[in-house]
Write an enzyme that holds these catalytic residues in place. Structure first.
Site, mmCIF file in Angstrom:
data_model
loop_
_atom_site.group_PDB
_atom_site.id
_atom_site.type_symbol
_atom_site.label_atom_id
_atom_site.label_comp_id
_atom_site.label_asym_id
_atom_site.label_seq_id
_atom_site.Cartn_x
_atom_site.Cartn_y
_atom_site.Cartn_z
ATOM 1 N N TYR A 130 0.820 -1.295 0.155
ATOM 2 C CA TYR A 130 -0.077 -0.006 -0.139
ATOM 3 C C TYR A 130 0.972 1.243 0.149
ATOM 4 O O TYR A 130 1.652 1.374 0.888
ATOM 5 C CB TYR A 130 -1.033 0.074 1.030
ATOM 6 C CG TYR A 130 -1.830 1.366 1.357
ATOM 7 C CD1 TYR A 130 -2.763 1.505 0.525
ATOM 8 C CD2 TYR A 130 -1.525 2.300 2.253
ATOM 9 C CE1 TYR A 130 -3.642 2.583 0.458
ATOM 10 C CE2 TYR A 130 -2.234 3.482 2.179
ATOM 11 C CZ TYR A 130 -3.248 3.592 1.433
ATOM 12 O OH TYR A 130 -4.169 4.555 1.421
ATOM 13 N N ASP B 212 0.276 -0.101 -20.407
ATOM 14 C CA ASP B 212 -0.829 0.516 -19.892
ATOM 15 C C ASP B 212 -0.123 1.725 -18.758
ATOM 16 O O ASP B 212 -1.085 2.001 -17.816
ATOM 17 C CB ASP B 212 -1.917 -0.252 -19.277
ATOM 18 C CG ASP B 212 -3.256 0.788 -19.242
ATOM 19 O OD1 ASP B 212 -3.366 1.675 -19.824
ATOM 20 O OD2 ASP B 212 -3.893 0.344 -17.990
ATOM 21 N N PRO C 6 -0.716 8.097 -15.799
ATOM 22 C CA PRO C 6 -0.803 8.775 -14.477
ATOM 23 C C PRO C 6 -1.331 7.926 -13.475
ATOM 24 O O PRO C 6 -0.967 7.878 -12.381
ATOM 25 C CB PRO C 6 -1.203 10.093 -14.726
ATOM 26 C CG PRO C 6 -0.908 10.360 -16.046
ATOM 27 C CD PRO C 6 -1.060 8.994 -16.811
#
Length: 219
Positions: A80, A123, A126
């Site tokens: 995370y 792919d 941003p």
């Protein structure tokens, strides 16, 4: 894992921030969407992301800890990243030149590690670039990545990727995908970071794709 909050939702599934008592840290849990669970192609794509990302070990690539199934729904447990995405930074106008160049170096470092392992992201955009509070950039979402020796998961006559960052060879599916495909997308991302908009603009997807094939970026 104990789910805390939803942090993102997309075509493949939903992502939660969660705690992992065994790891003593927060993790991101990606659950495959319920309408994709029984789709063999989406299942393959989901497991493929786990296999590909799990084989990569680099400070600028999101780490995968585990893949599993909960009540029939596949999930990924990943690192995370406490911070934001490059997409949010661009939207908020918080991209300064010196900082952007440092991010560019880190993006290139993560891509290079993937390419050295024979992995093409396909792919890069941003929304898939995570920035920690300490300024560390991490590449994520290898959901449509492929290794250079594998058969593409693209159906005949279709393309994968996001139009604004899509290299010409992704549009013309007869042309081979290579490391250059990611470098083209990286160029589009850096253009947007510095200029404030993507190189090509259109509300019509077909027109946007044709601009990639035939036009020069706006000045």
């Amino acid at each position: 894992y104990e789910l805390i909050e939803e942090v993102a939702r997309g075509g493949m599934g939903v992502v939660y921030r969660a705690t992992a008592p065994r790891l003593g840290r927060d993790v991101a849990i990606k659950l495959l969407s319920s309408d994709r669970v029984h789709d063999a192609n989406w299942l393959e794509r989901f497991h493929r992301e786990a296999r590909i990302t799990g084989a990569l070990n680099h400070p600028n690539i999101v780490t995968i800890f585990e893949i599993g199934t909960h009540h029939g729904t596949p999930y990924l447990a990943t690192e995370y990243v406490e911070g934001t995405t490059l997409r949010h930074c661009i939207r908020e106008g918080r991209c300064h030149l010196a900082e952007s160049l440092e991010w560019a170096v880190q993006m290139a470092g993560g891509l290079n590690a993937a390419h050295q392992a024979g992995i093409i992201h396909r792919d890069l955009k941003p929304a898939n670039l995570f920035i920690s509070r300490k300024g560390k950039v991490k590449l994520g979402d290898f959901g449509i990545a492929r290794d250079t020796e594998a058969t593409a998961l693209t159906a005949a006559g279709k393309t994968l990727g996001t139009y604004a960052y899509m290299a010409p060879e992704q549009i013309q599916v007869s042309d081979p995908i290579s490391r250059k495909t990611d470098l083209y997308a990286l160029g589009c991302v850096l253009y947007q970071v510095i200029v404030g908009e993507t190189p090509f603009q259109s509300d019509n997807p077909m027109d946007l794709l044709m601009q990639h094939l035939k036009d020069d970026p706006y000045n």
